[in-house]
Design a protein around this motif. Structure first.
Motif, PDB file in Angstrom:
ATOM      1  N   CYS A   1       0.309   3.149   3.579  1.00  0.00           N
ATOM      2  CA  CYS A   1       0.804   2.577   5.036  1.00  0.00           C
ATOM      3  C   CYS A   1       1.512   1.449   4.768  1.00  0.00           C
ATOM      4  O   CYS A   1       2.208   0.791   5.623  1.00  0.00           O
ATOM      5  CB  CYS A   1      -0.475   2.121   5.585  1.00  0.00           C
ATOM      6  SG  CYS A   1      -1.459   0.897   4.979  1.00  0.00           S
TER       7      CYS A   1
ATOM      8  N   CYS B   1       0.973  -1.317   0.045  1.00  0.00           N
ATOM      9  CA  CYS B   1      -0.148  -0.045  -0.146  1.00  0.00           C
ATOM     10  C   CYS B   1       0.969   1.404   0.142  1.00  0.00           C
ATOM     11  O   CYS B   1       1.712   1.301   0.849  1.00  0.00           O
ATOM     12  CB  CYS B   1      -1.030   0.025   1.190  1.00  0.00           C
ATOM     13  SG  CYS B   1      -1.926   1.333   1.384  1.00  0.00           S
TER      14      CYS B   1
ATOM     15  N   CYS C   1      -3.972  -0.888   0.146  1.00  0.00           N
ATOM     16  CA  CYS C   1      -4.399  -2.016   1.023  1.00  0.00           C
ATOM     17  C   CYS C   1      -5.929  -1.934   0.979  1.00  0.00           C
ATOM     18  O   CYS C   1      -6.477  -0.948   0.529  1.00  0.00           O
ATOM     19  CB  CYS C   1      -4.150  -1.848   2.490  1.00  0.00           C
ATOM     20  SG  CYS C   1      -4.502  -0.579   3.447  1.00  0.00           S
TER      21      CYS C   1
ATOM     22  N   HIS D   1      -7.294   1.196   3.089  1.00  0.00           N
ATOM     23  CA  HIS D   1      -7.161   2.537   2.204  1.00  0.00           C
ATOM     24  C   HIS D   1      -7.956   2.520   1.010  1.00  0.00           C
ATOM     25  O   HIS D   1      -8.539   3.519   0.544  1.00  0.00           O
ATOM     26  CB  HIS D   1      -5.750   3.125   2.008  1.00  0.00           C
ATOM     27  CG  HIS D   1      -4.976   3.405   3.229  1.00  0.00           C
ATOM     28  ND1 HIS D   1      -4.212   2.597   4.013  1.00  0.00           N
ATOM     29  CD2 HIS D   1      -5.160   4.517   4.090  1.00  0.00           C
ATOM     30  CE1 HIS D   1      -3.664   3.441   4.956  1.00  0.00           C
ATOM     31  NE2 HIS D   1      -4.430   4.724   5.248  1.00  0.00           N
TER      32      HIS D   1
HETATM   33 ZN   LIG Z   1      -3.097   1.023   3.374  1.00  0.00          ZN
END
Ligand SMILES: [Zn+2]
Length: 198
Positions: free
Chosen positions: A53, A50, A102, A105
């Motif tokens: 993150c 991601c 991910c 998100h």
């Molecule tokens: Zn993420």
């Protein structure tokens, strides 16, 4: 000298130089400058993690077409909005990215998009109600004010929450990207070129 040499290294490595950026585990063309990711515009970002993150990415990479122009061009807005829009179309530089996201998100982004569209629809509803119903001037003004707030909030969500990553500067060859996880930035070499001043 031109006889075939079976022990020579494959020539494709040097001839097809653009290809090296396409390999997923090759971080060529990517650097960090403090909190920004600097990239050769032909390079690709790693899409297995991601971008926000660094958790494992799921689903298809998200395509983001970002554009940027020098903030000085905004001064044209004071002169004429249409002139600014035309100038911005001409002078803006673009970069076309694919980023990994991910589950968290990706779904967060979808919720923000849904919220922004709900606000737009609600504002349109308020405007059309205000125009058809017989209302006192004060009520009418309050409705219009609410509609404007709805449009503005939707616009701010669209600018800040939906775009995931942002272009801080783009030139002919490189792009400075904000919103990238520090875990990814930590894996990149320091940008050796001219510094970003923003
Ligand atoms: Zn993420």
């Amino acid at each position: 000298m031109s006889a075939f040499n079976p022990y020579a290294p494959p020539a494709a490595d040097t001839l097809d130089s653009g290809r090296q950026w396409g390999e997923s585990d090759d971080r060529g063309g990517l650097w960090r400058e403090r909190f920004l990711l600097v990239m050769d515009k032909t390079a690709t970002l790693p899409v297995d993690r991601c971008i926000v993150c660094d958790a494992p990415a799921t689903g298809r990479p998200l395509r983001r077409k970002l554009s940027w122009h020098s903030p000085w061009w905004y001064l044209l807005v004071l002169f004429n909005l249409l002139v600014y829009v035309i100038a911005a179309m001409i002078v803006r530089r673009k970069v076309d990215l694919r980023v990994g996201l991910c589950d968290t998100h990706r779904s967060r982004r979808r919720w923000w998009i849904a919220l922004a569209w709900s606000l737009v629809l609600a504002a349109i509803g308020l405007l059309s109600f205000g125009m058809t119903a017989r209302l006192a001037d004060g009520t009418m003004a309050a409705l219009m004010g609410l509609a404007v707030v709805g449009f503005l909030t939707a616009g701010i969500i669209g600018i800040y929450a939906v775009r995931v990553v942002t272009a801080k500067q783009i030139d002919d060859r490189y792009a400075w990207i904000g919103g990238v996880s520090s875990q990814l930035l930590d894996t990149l070499p320091d940008w050796p070129g001219p510094k970003y001043h923003g």
